[in-house]
Scaffold this motif. Sequence first.
Motif, PDB file in Angstrom:
ATOM      1  N   ALA A   5      -6.345  -4.066  -4.308  1.00  0.00           N
ATOM      2  CA  ALA A   5      -5.947  -5.390  -4.814  1.00  0.00           C
ATOM      3  C   ALA A   5      -6.369  -5.769  -5.964  1.00  0.00           C
ATOM      4  N   ARG A   6      -7.732  -5.473  -6.700  1.00  0.00           N
ATOM      5  CA  ARG A   6      -8.125  -5.530  -7.853  1.00  0.00           C
ATOM      6  C   ARG A   6      -7.308  -4.864  -8.784  1.00  0.00           C
ATOM      7  N   GLU A  47       0.810  -1.189  -0.017  1.00  0.00           N
ATOM      8  CA  GLU A  47      -0.036  -0.148   0.172  1.00  0.00           C
ATOM      9  C   GLU A  47       0.962   1.313   0.063  1.00  0.00           C
ATOM     10  N   PRO A  59      -6.594  -3.500   0.449  1.00  0.00           N
ATOM     11  CA  PRO A  59      -8.022  -3.102   0.280  1.00  0.00           C
ATOM     12  C   PRO A  59      -8.517  -3.538  -0.967  1.00  0.00           C
ATOM     13  N   ARG A  60      -9.835  -3.632  -1.116  1.00  0.00           N
ATOM     14  CA  ARG A  60     -10.331  -4.425  -2.282  1.00  0.00           C
ATOM     15  C   ARG A  60     -10.127  -3.830  -3.573  1.00  0.00           C
ATOM     16  N   PRO A  61     -10.389  -2.458  -3.568  1.00  0.00           N
ATOM     17  CA  PRO A  61     -10.022  -1.718  -5.022  1.00  0.00           C
ATOM     18  C   PRO A  61      -8.637  -1.695  -5.126  1.00  0.00           C
ATOM     19  N   HIS A 105      -2.996 -10.873  -1.169  1.00  0.00           N
ATOM     20  CA  HIS A 105      -4.167 -10.132  -1.986  1.00  0.00           C
ATOM     21  C   HIS A 105      -5.315  -9.936  -1.073  1.00  0.00           C
ATOM     22  N   ALA A 106      -5.340 -11.075  -0.261  1.00  0.00           N
ATOM     23  CA  ALA A 106      -6.722 -10.999   0.981  1.00  0.00           C
ATOM     24  C   ALA A 106      -6.311  -9.709   1.818  1.00  0.00           C
ATOM     25  N   ARG A 119      -4.836 -15.412 -10.294  1.00  0.00           N
ATOM     26  CA  ARG A 119      -6.372 -15.782 -10.229  1.00  0.00           C
ATOM     27  C   ARG A 119      -6.760 -17.306 -10.039  1.00  0.00           C
TER      28      ARG A 119
END
Length: 458
Positions: free
Chosen positions: A101-102, A70, A97-99, A93-94, A117
């Motif tokens: 990580a995506r 981050e 933060p979701r955005p 990845h887990a 993936r």
Amino acid sequence: MEQIIFTLLRQGELDKALAIIKHTVPAETARRLAELEPEDRWTLFRRLGAADARAVFLHLDDEEQAGLMESMGLDEAARFAAHLPLYTLARTHALLPRPFARDLLERLPAEKYQGVRAMLGHHEDTVARVMRGEFLAVQGDIRVEEALQALRDNPLLTDDTGSVLFVIDSGGRYQGYVRLSTLLRAPADERVHRIMQPANGRVTTDDDKVEAARLLQRTNLPVLPVVDAQGVMVGILRFDDAMDVLEEDTSEDVYKKAGVGDLIHATEVVRSEKLTAGGIGYPVKVRLLFLMVTLAGGLMVGGLIDHFEETLAAVIALAVFIPLVMDMGGNVGTQSTTIFARGLALGHIHLGQFFRKHLLRELKVGLSMGILIGLLAGTVAWLWQGAPNGIPELGVVVGVALFFAVTTASVLGFLLPWVMLKLGVDHAPGADPFITTIKDFTGLAVYFLMAGWLIGVA
């Protein structure tokens, strides 16, 4: 050492701090970085060379890796992640933060993106989420000399992966393995399949990771082959990763038995780390906050003694036993909080049965100790200051006050940490100050009230 680094950073001596950090192997460098505050960790990490940064990064905990990702920002993190193993990216990845990580995944090279993936497509408790995709395998029909050369040329060779050579067929299906020691002793022109061990002790990507780790623990191998549903070898489970899985599983079981789930467990880990490592700001703030309770309690106890000044002046012998009443309760309270904390961590205390089982039992323990200590101390007080001074009631006063102080402190030592746990307050530095304040005030109040009643002074 960490304090020296912290001081250098505060003084702006980044080069000196970096020199200390880098003057070690990557694992030690990672340990030192982990003990710094996140912003200081990032300040030094970003000044490491690319190769050193990757080596150190792989030795950090998953949470620390995510924090550094981050701090890098999306573009720099993507460039850095392109050179990391798939299993590291999947674990990190887990925690991102979701955005973030995506978007990070979308910036990876196509092959690495597909690999991550694929790993994330498996359940988090499966072998696929902890396996490593880098391994060395050869076909069984090649000669020993060629296999040894393949080992020499392997850029990913380590002590773990290099001690075992996996054997596959032309379709990549796992056939068996050969130990390096066996390979070195075999004739150079011998075919590998003639000296390999059969394909026992393998696991699939969807097998439970804990069971796979236990299987590896029972074998004599440093790595375990991982295959897909068609038997194609797709990765390895290393011994160090397996031990991490078992440690995580054991800790999880302990906290579940203790009645505290993953959220409380994680909170306790973070609190413990902040109190024992890194900067001093957090422990000073937290501990001072609770010590203010002790300070206020001390002033209240002082006011209580001042209120009973005439009683104390009338019977000077009462002053002799004030430290005893206060210190005995304090020691009993500390014993109880320590027993509670250890029992909670080891799963011997179940919060669902706290009142009807654990608190009731501690009350019985406190009553038993209070009776024994009260009788003993009361007898000593009567022989020492009571009978010689013509105030035999002093023994009763001391005995009853100690009985009350010991019993109260024993119960509070269990009850207050439980209350703090329920409220989400850190009970490690917080329970004892409250116990000290309450038992000192109540114990001395009983002591002086009993003295005024029995000895006949007010």
